[in-house]
Scaffold this motif. Structure first.
Motif, PDB file in Angstrom:
ATOM      1  N   GLU A  39       0.835  -1.202   0.000  1.00 42.71           N
ATOM      2  CA  GLU A  39       0.000   0.000   0.000  1.00 42.71           C
ATOM      3  C   GLU A  39       0.870   1.254   0.000  1.00 42.71           C
ATOM      4  N   ALA A  40       1.891   1.269   0.863  1.00 40.69           N
ATOM      5  CA  ALA A  40       2.784   2.425   0.932  1.00 40.69           C
ATOM      6  C   ALA A  40       3.643   2.543  -0.325  1.00 40.69           C
ATOM      7  N   PHE A  41       4.094   1.408  -0.857  1.00 38.56           N
ATOM      8  CA  PHE A  41       4.941   1.388  -2.037  1.00 38.56           C
ATOM      9  C   PHE A  41       4.214   1.966  -3.253  1.00 38.56           C
ATOM     10  N   HIS A  42       3.005   1.529  -3.493  1.00 35.37           N
ATOM     11  CA  HIS A  42       2.267   1.986  -4.675  1.00 35.37           C
ATOM     12  C   HIS A  42       1.790   3.431  -4.506  1.00 35.37           C
ATOM     13  N   GLN A  43       1.584   3.844  -3.276  1.00 35.75           N
ATOM     14  CA  GLN A  43       1.283   5.255  -3.038  1.00 35.75           C
ATOM     15  C   GLN A  43       2.499   6.110  -3.408  1.00 35.75           C
TER      16      GLN A  43
END
Length: 316
Positions: free
Chosen positions: A308-312
Motif C-alpha cells: 500500500e505504501a509502495f504503490h502510493q
C-alpha cells in the motif's frame, strides 16, 4: 525492535549499484547534450562500439520485462556479492523508476533479508533469488510480492567505483558523515561535513556495523545518491564526461542500450533535475524480526502494508 546484524561479514564491493548507474546515465546524456550545445553533430557509434568491446560481466541474461501498470519504466539494479566462482546472492537490490509523462525519477531500496516467496522455490531471503535464477527470477519475485513490473536490469561490478568517483570529483564528494565509522571498512571515517574521495565514499556506503545494520547502510546509499546527483551536474564535470563513460561501461551488465539510457536521461540532465525521491522496503513498522531455520535472521514483511505504501509512493 530494530533489526540488528552482529555477524562478521567479508568485505563486498557491490554495495551502492545505483551510484555507478546514475553516473553512467548522466555522463552519457551529458556528453551528447554538451556536444549538441557546442553545435557538433557527433554520432553515438563510438559509444556503442566501446560498450560492445567490453567483456566484463559479459554473460547474457534472459529478462522478460515490461513497463509497469502506471506507464513508468523500472530498472532492476543489482549488486552481486560473488567471490571467486561461487554463485552470487544480490548484495544490493534497488529499483530505479522513471516516469516520462511526469518527468520524475524515484528510487526504491529493497532490504536484502526480506523474507518473501520466490516463484518455484518457496520462501527465502529475497537476495537469494539472483543466485537461484539470475535477474529474471528476481524480476518474477518482485512482481509476485510487490505487484510491479520491471523493464530493464543492470548488474554492476564495483572494481571501478573508486576510480570513477576520483575522476568525476577530484576534490571529493561533499557529504555529512553522521558518526565515526571504522569497523570492517577499508578507510575509517570521522564524523562531520567533509569531502570524501573514492575510497572514503566506498567506506561510507559499505558501513553497516552499528545498531541499525543494513537499515543505516541503505539510508547512507540514498544519501550518497542525492549528493552525487546534486554535484554531478556541475559545469566542471562536463569536459570529463567522455572519460567517465569509458570508466563505467566495462563494469555494467545490462539489457539497456545507449538509446535507452539517453531517452531516460535527457530530462535529468538537459532540463535540470528535481529531487530524486527515495523509498525503502520494508517500511517502518511493516516487518517483524524473525529467525528461520536454514535462513537465519530475516525480515518478515507485512506485504499488504508495504505494498500500500509502495504503490502510493509510485503514484504520488
Amino acid at each position: 525492535m530494530r533489526y540488528e546484524r552482529h555477524k562478521k561479514r567479508k568485505k563486498r564491493k557491490s554495495t551502492s549499484i545505483l551510484l555507478v548507474l546514475l553516473v553512467l546515465i548522466s555522463a552519457t546524456a551529458g556528453y551528447v547534450f554538451f556536444q549538441y550545445k557546442q553545435g557538433v553533430n557527433q554520432s553515438l557509434e563510438k559509444i556503442n562500439n566501446e560498450e560492445k568491446q567490453s567483456d566484463i560481466n559479459s554473460e547474457v541474461y534472459a529478462f522478460e520485462g515490461k513497463k509497469d501498470q502506471y506507464g513508468a519504466t523500472n530498472i532492476l539494479l543489482l549488486g552481486s556479492d560473488a567471490r571467486g566462482n561461487e554463485k552470487a546472492r544480490a548484495d544490493t537490490i534497488m529499483i530505479a523508476h522513471y516516469n516520462e509523462d511526469k518527468g520524475t525519477y524515484k528510487i526504491t531500496s529493497i532490504m536484502r533479508d526480506s523474507y518473501v516467496s520466490i516463484p518455484g522455490h518457496g520462501k527465502h531471503k529475497i537476495n537469494s533469488a539472483f543466485m537461484r535464477g539470475g535477474p529474471e527470477l528476481m524480476r518474477k519475485t518482485i512482481k509476485e510480492n510487490f505487484e510491479i513490473d520491471l523493464q530493464y536490469y543492470a548488474i554492476v561490478d564495483f572494481e571501478g567505483f573508486v576510480q570513477l568517483i576520483d575522476e568525476a570529483f577530484p576534490k571529493g564528494v561533499e557529504i555529512n558523515v553522521e558518526k565515526r565509522m571504522k569497523e570492517y571498512i577499508e578507510v575509517p571515517l570521522e564524523p562531520g561535513l567533509q569531502r570524501l574521495n573514492g575510497e572514503q565514499m566506498l567506506s561510507f556506503v559499505r558501513f553497516r556495523h552499528d545498531a541499525i545494520g543494513d537499515f543505516g547502510r541503505v539510508q547512507r546509499q540514498q544519501q550518497a545518491l542525492q549528493a552525487i546527483g546534486d554535484q554531478l551536474t556541475g559545469i566542471q564535470t562536463i569536459p570529463k564526461l567522455p572519460k567517465l563513460i569509458g570508466v563505467v561501461t566495462p563494469y555494467i551488465n545490462t539489457n539497456m542500450d545507449t538509446g535507452d539510457i539517453l531517452f531516460m536521461a535527457k530530462d535529468f540532465f538537459a532540463k535540470g533535475r528535481g529531487n530524486i525521491e527515495t523509498f525503502r522496503i520494508p517500511i517502518e513498522n511493516g516487518y517483524k524480526d524473525a529467525n528461520i531455520k536454514g535462513e537465519g535472521a530475516v525480515l518478515d514483511l507485512d506485504l499488504e502494508m508495504n505494498n500500500e505504501a509502495f504503490h502510493q509512493f509510485l503514484t504520488q
